[in-house]
Structures are given as structure tokens and as C-alpha cells.
Design a protein around this motif. Structure first.
Motif, PDB file in Angstrom:
ATOM      1  N   VAL A  57     -29.510  42.798 -30.567  1.00  0.00           N
ATOM      2  CA  VAL A  57     -30.365  42.375 -30.449  1.00  0.00           C
ATOM      3  C   VAL A  57     -30.707  42.725 -32.149  1.00  0.00           C
ATOM      4  CG1 VAL A  57     -32.189  42.310 -27.997  1.00  0.00           C
ATOM      5  CG2 VAL A  57     -32.034  44.171 -29.774  1.00  0.00           C
ATOM      6  N   THR A  58     -31.826  42.572 -32.751  1.00  0.00           N
ATOM      7  CA  THR A  58     -32.198  42.354 -34.471  1.00  0.00           C
ATOM      8  C   THR A  58     -33.879  43.573 -34.075  1.00  0.00           C
ATOM      9  OG1 THR A  58     -32.531  40.201 -34.963  1.00  0.00           O
ATOM     10  CG2 THR A  58     -31.062  41.226 -35.244  1.00  0.00           C
ATOM     11  N   LEU A  59     -33.852  43.732 -34.845  1.00  0.00           N
ATOM     12  CA  LEU A  59     -35.825  44.952 -34.505  1.00  0.00           C
ATOM     13  C   LEU A  59     -35.538  45.061 -36.132  1.00  0.00           C
ATOM     14  CD1 LEU A  59     -37.794  46.068 -33.132  1.00  0.00           C
ATOM     15  CD2 LEU A  59     -36.512  48.185 -33.556  1.00  0.00           C
ATOM     16  N   THR A  60     -36.930  44.143 -36.436  1.00  0.00           N
ATOM     17  CA  THR A  60     -37.227  44.563 -37.825  1.00  0.00           C
ATOM     18  C   THR A  60     -38.490  44.959 -37.738  1.00  0.00           C
ATOM     19  OG1 THR A  60     -36.222  42.916 -38.895  1.00  0.00           O
ATOM     20  CG2 THR A  60     -37.754  43.146 -40.653  1.00  0.00           C
ATOM     21  N   CYS A  61     -39.337  46.333 -38.398  1.00  0.00           N
ATOM     22  CA  CYS A  61     -40.219  46.614 -38.531  1.00  0.00           C
ATOM     23  C   CYS A  61     -41.370  46.986 -39.334  1.00  0.00           C
ATOM     24  CB  CYS A  61     -40.618  48.562 -37.788  1.00  0.00           C
ATOM     25  SG  CYS A  61     -40.019  48.622 -35.748  1.00  0.00           S
ATOM     26  N   ALA A  62     -40.683  46.586 -40.729  1.00  0.00           N
ATOM     27  CA  ALA A  62     -41.452  46.616 -41.885  1.00  0.00           C
ATOM     28  C   ALA A  62     -41.071  45.345 -42.799  1.00  0.00           C
ATOM     29  CB  ALA A  62     -42.000  47.829 -42.506  1.00  0.00           C
ATOM     30  N   PRO A  63     -41.842  44.620 -43.382  1.00  0.00           N
ATOM     31  CA  PRO A  63     -43.066  44.859 -43.579  1.00  0.00           C
ATOM     32  C   PRO A  63     -43.776  44.537 -42.526  1.00  0.00           C
ATOM     33  CG  PRO A  63     -42.158  42.646 -45.248  1.00  0.00           C
ATOM     34  CD  PRO A  63     -40.663  44.078 -44.231  1.00  0.00           C
ATOM     35  N   GLY A  64     -43.669  43.294 -41.615  1.00  0.00           N
ATOM     36  CA  GLY A  64     -44.285  43.002 -40.642  1.00  0.00           C
ATOM     37  C   GLY A  64     -42.875  43.535 -39.265  1.00  0.00           C
ATOM     38  N   THR A  65     -43.879  42.898 -37.925  1.00  0.00           N
ATOM     39  CA  THR A  65     -42.387  43.544 -36.958  1.00  0.00           C
ATOM     40  C   THR A  65     -42.198  42.278 -36.457  1.00  0.00           C
ATOM     41  OG1 THR A  65     -44.681  44.829 -35.765  1.00  0.00           O
ATOM     42  CG2 THR A  65     -42.437  44.206 -34.362  1.00  0.00           C
ATOM     43  N   THR A  66     -41.021  41.658 -36.459  1.00  0.00           N
ATOM     44  CA  THR A  66     -40.141  40.743 -35.581  1.00  0.00           C
ATOM     45  C   THR A  66     -38.398  41.018 -35.037  1.00  0.00           C
ATOM     46  OG1 THR A  66     -38.926  40.612 -37.774  1.00  0.00           O
ATOM     47  CG2 THR A  66     -40.727  38.968 -37.896  1.00  0.00           C
ATOM     48  N   GLY A  67     -37.459  39.798 -35.174  1.00  0.00           N
ATOM     49  CA  GLY A  67     -36.275  40.401 -34.531  1.00  0.00           C
ATOM     50  C   GLY A  67     -36.167  39.541 -33.452  1.00  0.00           C
ATOM     51  N   THR A  68     -34.974  39.587 -32.763  1.00  0.00           N
ATOM     52  CA  THR A  68     -34.849  39.134 -31.433  1.00  0.00           C
ATOM     53  C   THR A  68     -34.738  40.280 -30.614  1.00  0.00           C
ATOM     54  OG1 THR A  68     -31.878  39.875 -31.163  1.00  0.00           O
ATOM     55  CG2 THR A  68     -33.073  37.968 -32.381  1.00  0.00           C
ATOM     56  N   HIS A  69     -35.509  41.335 -30.373  1.00  0.00           N
ATOM     57  CA  HIS A  69     -36.071  42.402 -29.369  1.00  0.00           C
ATOM     58  C   HIS A  69     -36.850  41.450 -28.257  1.00  0.00           C
ATOM     59  CE1 HIS A  69     -36.957  46.010 -27.969  1.00  0.00           C
ATOM     60  NE2 HIS A  69     -36.290  46.870 -28.224  1.00  0.00           N
ATOM     61  N   PRO A  70     -36.648  41.364 -26.786  1.00  0.00           N
ATOM     62  CA  PRO A  70     -38.071  41.169 -26.024  1.00  0.00           C
ATOM     63  C   PRO A  70     -39.096  42.133 -26.749  1.00  0.00           C
ATOM     64  CG  PRO A  70     -36.056  42.202 -25.151  1.00  0.00           C
ATOM     65  CD  PRO A  70     -35.704  42.548 -26.482  1.00  0.00           C
ATOM     66  N   SER A  71     -39.219  43.531 -26.750  1.00  0.00           N
ATOM     67  CA  SER A  71     -40.479  44.144 -26.849  1.00  0.00           C
ATOM     68  C   SER A  71     -40.024  44.762 -28.513  1.00  0.00           C
ATOM     69  CB  SER A  71     -40.856  44.902 -25.957  1.00  0.00           C
ATOM     70  OG  SER A  71     -40.803  44.678 -24.186  1.00  0.00           O
ATOM     71  N   SER A  72     -40.358  44.442 -29.080  1.00  0.00           N
ATOM     72  CA  SER A  72     -40.616  44.841 -30.857  1.00  0.00           C
ATOM     73  C   SER A  72     -41.866  45.015 -31.548  1.00  0.00           C
ATOM     74  CB  SER A  72     -39.677  43.179 -32.095  1.00  0.00           C
ATOM     75  OG  SER A  72     -41.448  42.300 -32.152  1.00  0.00           O
ATOM     76  N   ASP A  73     -42.516  45.193 -30.514  1.00  0.00           N
ATOM     77  CA  ASP A  73     -43.778  45.700 -31.431  1.00  0.00           C
ATOM     78  C   ASP A  73     -43.442  46.632 -30.557  1.00  0.00           C
ATOM     79  OD1 ASP A  73     -45.352  43.626 -32.958  1.00  0.00           O
ATOM     80  OD2 ASP A  73     -46.133  42.941 -31.467  1.00  0.00           O
ATOM     81  N   ALA A  74     -43.454  47.179 -29.106  1.00  0.00           N
ATOM     82  CA  ALA A  74     -43.464  48.580 -28.662  1.00  0.00           C
ATOM     83  C   ALA A  74     -42.386  49.281 -28.956  1.00  0.00           C
ATOM     84  CB  ALA A  74     -43.412  48.066 -26.767  1.00  0.00           C
ATOM     85  N   ALA A  75     -41.373  48.483 -29.436  1.00  0.00           N
ATOM     86  CA  ALA A  75     -39.879  49.359 -29.597  1.00  0.00           C
ATOM     87  C   ALA A  75     -40.372  50.140 -30.921  1.00  0.00           C
ATOM     88  CB  ALA A  75     -38.755  48.873 -29.950  1.00  0.00           C
ATOM     89  N   CYS A  76     -40.999  49.205 -31.943  1.00  0.00           N
ATOM     90  CA  CYS A  76     -41.296  49.475 -33.267  1.00  0.00           C
ATOM     91  C   CYS A  76     -42.539  50.722 -33.780  1.00  0.00           C
ATOM     92  CB  CYS A  76     -42.125  48.539 -34.586  1.00  0.00           C
ATOM     93  SG  CYS A  76     -40.810  47.605 -34.686  1.00  0.00           S
ATOM     94  N   ALA A  77     -43.884  51.207 -32.170  1.00  0.00           N
ATOM     95  CA  ALA A  77     -44.287  51.671 -32.130  1.00  0.00           C
ATOM     96  C   ALA A  77     -43.697  52.827 -31.614  1.00  0.00           C
ATOM     97  CB  ALA A  77     -45.068  51.686 -31.071  1.00  0.00           C
ATOM     98  N   ALA A  78     -42.941  52.814 -30.934  1.00  0.00           N
ATOM     99  CA  ALA A  78     -42.253  54.196 -30.218  1.00  0.00           C
ATOM    100  C   ALA A  78     -41.030  54.781 -31.623  1.00  0.00           C
ATOM    101  CB  ALA A  78     -40.893  54.120 -29.121  1.00  0.00           C
ATOM    102  N   LEU A  79     -41.020  53.682 -32.001  1.00  0.00           N
ATOM    103  CA  LEU A  79     -39.556  54.602 -33.174  1.00  0.00           C
ATOM    104  C   LEU A  79     -40.413  55.183 -34.419  1.00  0.00           C
ATOM    105  CD1 LEU A  79     -36.756  52.202 -33.766  1.00  0.00           C
ATOM    106  CD2 LEU A  79     -36.807  54.373 -34.081  1.00  0.00           C
ATOM    107  N   SER A  80     -41.446  54.505 -34.518  1.00  0.00           N
ATOM    108  CA  SER A  80     -42.335  55.296 -35.867  1.00  0.00           C
ATOM    109  C   SER A  80     -43.589  56.504 -35.435  1.00  0.00           C
ATOM    110  CB  SER A  80     -44.106  54.333 -35.681  1.00  0.00           C
ATOM    111  OG  SER A  80     -43.482  52.753 -36.467  1.00  0.00           O
ATOM    112  N   GLN A  81     -44.001  56.713 -34.198  1.00  0.00           N
ATOM    113  CA  GLN A  81     -44.607  57.994 -32.811  1.00  0.00           C
ATOM    114  C   GLN A  81     -43.231  58.877 -33.676  1.00  0.00           C
ATOM    115  OE1 GLN A  81     -44.776  57.236 -29.374  1.00  0.00           O
ATOM    116  NE2 GLN A  81     -45.736  59.303 -29.080  1.00  0.00           N
ATOM    117  N   VAL A  82     -41.660  58.490 -33.788  1.00  0.00           N
ATOM    118  CA  VAL A  82     -40.516  59.892 -33.744  1.00  0.00           C
ATOM    119  C   VAL A  82     -40.528  59.931 -35.123  1.00  0.00           C
ATOM    120  CG1 VAL A  82     -40.278  60.440 -31.710  1.00  0.00           C
ATOM    121  CG2 VAL A  82     -39.032  58.392 -32.912  1.00  0.00           C
ATOM    122  N   LYS A  83     -40.995  58.685 -35.760  1.00  0.00           N
ATOM    123  CA  LYS A  83     -40.321  58.907 -37.242  1.00  0.00           C
ATOM    124  C   LYS A  83     -39.005  58.609 -37.452  1.00  0.00           C
ATOM    125  CE  LYS A  83     -43.657  62.826 -39.380  1.00  0.00           C
ATOM    126  NZ  LYS A  83     -44.520  62.907 -37.927  1.00  0.00           N
TER     127      LYS A  83
END
Length: 142
Positions: A57-83
């Protein structure tokens, strides 16, 4: 003499077009206010990423949350939390109890791309699918 005059006028026009098209970049705003964060995530059964990925899957977190990841918002939030430190994902997942069997059926995950402008290359093997989903937070649940 006429050929020289035409060449000079043509050169001036070309210079104007080239300089005019880059003037906004030199004096204007940057293309983006955010460092890019774009990743390709894969999963494969086995102990190595040398095996063919079963899912990607693809995951783009910046500048916006997009991609083919089924839970892109949650995945980006988790990655942001651990920097962006993929190895720290199990630490944030410990607050959500999940009971997994001790079956050994290895699953290898990879992450390749850019996180906040820095190149990322991550690979980890989990004991089984349940452990992957428990310790990989939402990032590797796809």
C-alpha cells in the motif's frame, strides 16, 4: 544583418520565457510548507523481505493524508506519535491489549520512502499476523 536582429530578438524572448517561468519560484512561495512524507508499505509471509510481497500500500502523510492504505489517518497519527521511528511503534500499541497465539508463522513488513524529508528504509519480522497487527499499530494493518 537581418538574421542577427532576428536571432537577438528570439534569444531575448526565450530568456524572458525561461526567467519569467522561474521568477515565481525565486521570489514567490515555496512549493510546499511541509517536508514530504510518502511511503510504500509491504507485507510478506516469511522471515525475509526477499520473499515476494503479498500486499503493498501507499501512505502519504504530508502535506495531506492520502494513499491506498485502508486506515491512512490512523497510520499517519501513529507514525507522527513516534516521530517516524518504526521501531517505536510497539511502545504505543501496548496500551491496547491484544492476545495472540504463540504460533510461529513469520510475517515480514517493510517501509520504503520518505518521512518528513528523510529517507526511510525499514524491515521487521513479526512472529505471526496477530503480533504484527498488535505491535505495528495501525501502520501495518492492511
Amino acid at each position: 544583418m537581418r538574421k542577427t536582429a532576428r536571432w537577438t530578438a528570439g534569444g531575448a524572448t526565450l530568456a524572458f520565457v525561461l526567467l519569467g517561468s522561474t521568477a515565481g519560484v525565486a521570489h514567490g512561495e515555496p512549493a510546499s510548507l511541509y517536508a514530504p512524507s510518502a511511503l510504500v508499505l509491504t507485507t510478506a509471509h516469511g522471515e525475509s523481505s526477499a520473499t515476494s510481497p503479498e500486499r503493498a500500500v501507499t501512505l502519504t502523510c504530508a502535506p495531506g493524508t492520502t494513499g491506498t492504505h485502508p486506515s491512512s489517518d490512523a497510520a499517519c497519527a501513529a507514525l507522527s506519535q513516534v516521530k517516524g521511528e518504526f521501531g517505536s511503534l510497539p511502545e504505543i500499541s501496548r496500551g491496547q491489549p491484544r492476545f495472540c497465539t504463540r504460533e510461529y508463522n513469520p510475517v515480514t513488513v517493510t517501509a520504503q520512502g520518505v518521512w518528513q524529508g528523510t529517507r526511510v528504509s525499514y524491515e521487521h519480522t513479526f512472529a505471526n499476523e496477530c503480533v504484527k497487527n498488535a505491535e505495528g499499530a495501525a501502520v501495518f494493518e492492511f
